[in-house]
Enzyme design. Structure first.
Site, PDB file in Angstrom:
ATOM      1  CB  SER A 215      -2.642   4.315   6.312  1.00  0.00           C
ATOM      2  OG  SER A 215      -3.045   3.139   5.846  1.00  0.00           O
TER       3      SER A 215
ATOM      4  CG  HIS B 145       1.673   1.647   4.808  1.00  0.00           C
ATOM      5  ND1 HIS B 145       0.766   2.266   3.657  1.00  0.00           N
ATOM      6  CD2 HIS B 145       0.846   1.370   5.870  1.00  0.00           C
ATOM      7  CE1 HIS B 145      -0.362   2.702   4.329  1.00  0.00           C
ATOM      8  NE2 HIS B 145      -0.292   2.094   5.701  1.00  0.00           N
TER       9      HIS B 145
HETATM   10  C1  GCU Z   1      -5.131  -1.688   6.058  1.00  0.00           C
HETATM   11  C2  GCU Z   1      -6.078  -1.365   5.207  1.00  0.00           C
HETATM   12  C3  GCU Z   1      -5.840  -0.027   4.412  1.00  0.00           C
HETATM   13  C4  GCU Z   1      -5.506   1.025   5.220  1.00  0.00           C
HETATM   14  C5  GCU Z   1      -4.410   0.645   6.240  1.00  0.00           C
HETATM   15  C6  GCU Z   1      -4.048   1.624   7.356  1.00  0.00           C
HETATM   16  O1  GCU Z   1      -3.797  -2.102   5.534  1.00  0.00           O
HETATM   17  O2  GCU Z   1      -6.256  -2.443   4.361  1.00  0.00           O
HETATM   18  O3  GCU Z   1      -6.716   0.388   3.317  1.00  0.00           O
HETATM   19  O4  GCU Z   1      -5.207   1.930   4.491  1.00  0.00           O
HETATM   20  O5  GCU Z   1      -4.969  -0.540   7.222  1.00  0.00           O
HETATM   21  O6  GCU Z   1      -4.841   2.582   7.596  1.00  0.00           O
HETATM   22  O7  GCU Z   1      -2.974   1.448   7.864  1.00  0.00           O
END
Ligand code: GCU
Length: 353
Positions: A202, A335
């Site tokens: 992420s 995710h």
């Molecule tokens: C949020 C953000 C993402 C990121 C994520 C994370 O959802 O919008 O861009 O990748 O956090 O790091 O878990």
């Protein structure tokens, strides 16, 4: 085509498209991530598994998990990642944090069982995952004296309060810190500094890509579910995924200020993330991208298409792109980065790293 006209096609401050690898890298740093103010700092020191910056004013502690049998005679390949403590601005005792801790321990154990060292650390120690004002409020609420560098690397090397249009954002600062971890690895006889992969999930997947593009010493670069600002194509219309306007509104400090110019203009951005990842291309370097099938916010289709686009940079060198120098998988589900992902990634590394 009209390019640099105030308020014109590319706006008052956005820079026009470029050709050439160095110019392209500069374009991304100018427009998206910002520039690190320096390379390896003269005021950095190592003590044990600790990196000290600014003559000891800031410390970053590394957690190092070694595979059984690691020795100076047979130095092992290394994985570097920011760990899950980076979320929530540090670990707390809550169930979510504890789950993240367990997840990290599972990754450490799997890497060790496969013969890889895994180094992870809390990137909040390097640069807090908060805008400066919020971080200072948070620290003041604790009622303790403020640490010498409350805003981490920015307080030592600049780019905090004195931020310009193209000063480094937090993702660039974290990526820079991964490079300093690589400096540390070079001093460790049991670790093979020529066989180091950088990875992350992420926001830390965005960071891994930034480290891979800016530091050619990382041999393999793995982005897991990095989405917008990472492995996802901005120009691809994916209504359920995060767009530039949303990310710069919620996380303005991750990027350089100039990234705002591209707000709500995803479709017309001058260069897209496949080109960013393609900058890693060389006969001796590799890219790996992974997604989750239900991770609509990160946009799995956009990540796969960007990996395929990046693969063309290896093909242009006469090498095999997808399935050769570039790997991709999409796990079924949401995710996250679990052992199932690390397993597939290490299958890729076994014959390349
Ligand atoms: C949020 C953000 C993402 C990121 C994520 C994370 O959802 O919008 O861009 O990748 O956090 O790091 O878990």
């Amino acid at each position: 085509m009209e390019l640099l006209v105030a308020g014109g096609l590319f706006g008052a401050y956005a820079l026009p498209p470029v050709s050439g690898k160095d110019e392209l890298r500069k374009w991304f740093l100018d427009n998206v991530y910002g520039h690190a103010p320096l390379g390896r700092p003269a005021d950095m020191a190592f003590t044990g598994n600790r990196i000290l910056f600014g003559g000891g004013r800031l410390k970053v502690d590394l957690t190092v998990s070694l595979p059984p049998g690691a020795s100076k005679e047979k130095p092992c390949p290394v994985l570097v990642m920011g760990d899950f403590r980076t979320w929530n601005n540090g670990m707390r005792g809550d169930e979510k944090s504890l789950k993240q801790k367990r997840q990290q321990e599972d990754l450490d154990a799997h890497a060790a069982s496969r013969g890889y060292a895994l180094i992870h650390y809390d990137l909040n120690e390097a640069a807090p995952d908060q805008p400066r004002r919020q971080e200072l409020e948070r620290l003041k609420k604790q009622g303790k004296p403020l640490p010498p560098c409350p805003y981490g690397l920015f307080d030592i090397y600049g780019g905090g309060d004195d931020r310009t249009e193209t000063s480094w954002g937090t993702i660039r600062a974290w990526a820079w810190c991964h490079s300093r971890v690589l400096d540390w690895i070079e001093t460790q006889p049991m670790l093979d500094a020529k066989r180091v992969a950088v990875l992350g999930h992420s926001r830390l997947g965005k960071t891994a890509l930034c480290a891979g593009v800016t530091d050619g010493r990382f041999k393999v670069v793995y982005s897991n579910a990095s989405g917008c600002g990472g492995a996802k194509l901005n120009r691809m219309p994916l209504p359920r995924s995060e767009h530039i306007g949303q990310i710069v509104d919620r996380f303005p400090y991750w990027f350089c200020k100039r990234f705002n110019v591209w707000k709500n203009r995803d479709a017309e951005i001058a260069h897209d993330q496949d080109e960013w990842m393609g900058l890693i291309a060389s006969p001796t370097r590799y890219l790996y991208v992974a997604s989750g099938s239900e991770d609509h916010w990160a946009g799995p289709q956009g990540e796969k298409a960007a990996a395929e686009g990046a693969a063309k940079a290896w093909e242009a060198l006469g090498l095999t792109g997808m399935g050769g120098h570039v790997g991709y998988h999409c796990h079924k589900g949401p995710h996250d980065l679990g052992v199932r992902d690390l397993k597939l990634f290490l299958d890729f590394c076994d014959t390349r790293l």
